[in-house]
Scaffold this motif. Structure first.
Motif, mmCIF file in Angstrom:
data_model
loop_
_atom_site.group_PDB
_atom_site.id
_atom_site.type_symbol
_atom_site.label_atom_id
_atom_site.label_comp_id
_atom_site.label_asym_id
_atom_site.label_seq_id
_atom_site.Cartn_x
_atom_site.Cartn_y
_atom_site.Cartn_z
ATOM 1 N N LYS A 8 0.814 -1.210 0.000
ATOM 2 C CA LYS A 8 0.000 0.000 0.000
ATOM 3 C C LYS A 8 0.851 1.265 0.000
ATOM 4 O O LYS A 8 0.371 2.315 -0.341
ATOM 5 C CB LYS A 8 -0.929 0.009 1.214
ATOM 6 N N SER A 27 -1.396 10.264 -0.265
ATOM 7 C CA SER A 27 -2.315 9.190 0.118
ATOM 8 C C SER A 27 -2.650 8.325 -1.088
ATOM 9 O O SER A 27 -2.368 8.688 -2.233
ATOM 10 C CB SER A 27 -3.605 9.760 0.717
ATOM 11 N N GLN A 28 -3.264 7.196 -0.801
ATOM 12 C CA GLN A 28 -3.687 6.268 -1.854
ATOM 13 C C GLN A 28 -4.616 6.962 -2.853
ATOM 14 O O GLN A 28 -4.594 6.653 -4.049
ATOM 15 C CB GLN A 28 -4.394 5.059 -1.229
ATOM 16 N N SER A 29 -5.408 7.909 -2.389
ATOM 17 C CA SER A 29 -6.354 8.585 -3.280
ATOM 18 C C SER A 29 -5.658 9.408 -4.359
ATOM 19 O O SER A 29 -6.280 9.791 -5.353
ATOM 20 C CB SER A 29 -7.319 9.464 -2.483
ATOM 21 N N ASP A 30 -4.362 9.672 -4.213
ATOM 22 C CA ASP A 30 -3.600 10.406 -5.230
ATOM 23 C C ASP A 30 -3.107 9.505 -6.361
ATOM 24 O O ASP A 30 -2.710 9.998 -7.416
ATOM 25 C CB ASP A 30 -2.390 11.109 -4.597
ATOM 26 N N TRP A 31 -3.113 8.178 -6.144
ATOM 27 C CA TRP A 31 -2.562 7.251 -7.129
ATOM 28 C C TRP A 31 -3.256 7.307 -8.495
ATOM 29 O O TRP A 31 -2.576 7.226 -9.531
ATOM 30 C CB TRP A 31 -2.534 5.832 -6.574
ATOM 31 N N PRO A 32 -4.584 7.464 -8.595
ATOM 32 C CA PRO A 32 -5.184 7.530 -9.926
ATOM 33 C C PRO A 32 -4.598 8.632 -10.812
ATOM 34 O O PRO A 32 -4.561 8.494 -12.032
ATOM 35 C CB PRO A 32 -6.670 7.781 -9.643
ATOM 36 N N THR A 106 -8.894 18.950 -6.269
ATOM 37 C CA THR A 106 -9.571 18.866 -4.977
ATOM 38 C C THR A 106 -11.033 19.235 -5.155
ATOM 39 O O THR A 106 -11.398 19.952 -6.095
ATOM 40 C CB THR A 106 -8.920 19.816 -3.948
#
Length: 176
Positions: A8, A27-32, A106
């Motif tokens: 992760k 964060s993981q939400s930045d990966w896309p 954002t």
């Protein structure tokens, strides 16, 4: 379980090249969005490693990463962050490596808050700031590769080929 937790926070693709680029995000939400940096580097056969390193939630991880990035063999850091977007600037304050910042879209301000946070650095702490979202991520990958190509003729040829392909893909007339 330890392996799951690591997957992760760290991601890398095997390539024939050393991992020259560190891709970090809050964060993981930045990966896309940040995966577009990785995909661009993969096309150009540039080695990278992607990590989640939050300036606010994992400050000790950020400190250890930024202080050790050069020794770990990285040449460039691409940092994506949203909202307050402190990650690129904090990383730049702790490493001599070039840092490229990618502002995240954002909800509250469509990424303008992220853009201004990354862009407005004090003198002496440079962060190369790219566009908000996917365009910035793709361009960060291209810019990182271009910097590395200054001392890598084979990479420079791959970038030239990529640009030629992009140019050739543009039609001369619109189609219905």
């Amino acid at each position: 379980m330890a392996k799951q937790a690591k997957s992760k926070t760290t991601r890398s693709r095997p390539t024939s090249r050393k991992k020259s680029v560190a891709i970090i995000m809050g964060s993981q939400s930045d990966w896309p969005v940040m995966r577009h940096v990785a995909e661009t580097l993969e096309i150009l056969k540039v080695g990278y490693e992607a990590k989640i390193v939050s300036a606010h939630r994992t400050p000790q991880r950020l400190y250890a990463f930024a202080r050790g990035a050069k020794k770990a063999g990285f040449k460039i850091i691409v940092a994506g962050a949203g909202g307050a977007a402190h990650l690129p600037g904090m990383a730049a304050s702790m490493t001599p490596l070039p840092v490229l910042g990618v502002p995240m879209n954002t909800v509250a301000l469509d990424g303008k808050d992220s853009l201004l946070s990354i862009l407005q650095m004090p003198a002496g702490i440079p962060v190369g700031t790219l566009a908000i979202g996917k365009p910035g991520a793709v361009n960060a990958g291209l810019l990182a590769a271009a910097i590395l190509a200054l001392s890598d003729a084979a990479l420079a040829k791959r970038i030239d080929a990529w640009r030629a392909k992009q140019t050739a893909s543009v039609g001369k007339r619109p189609k219905d």
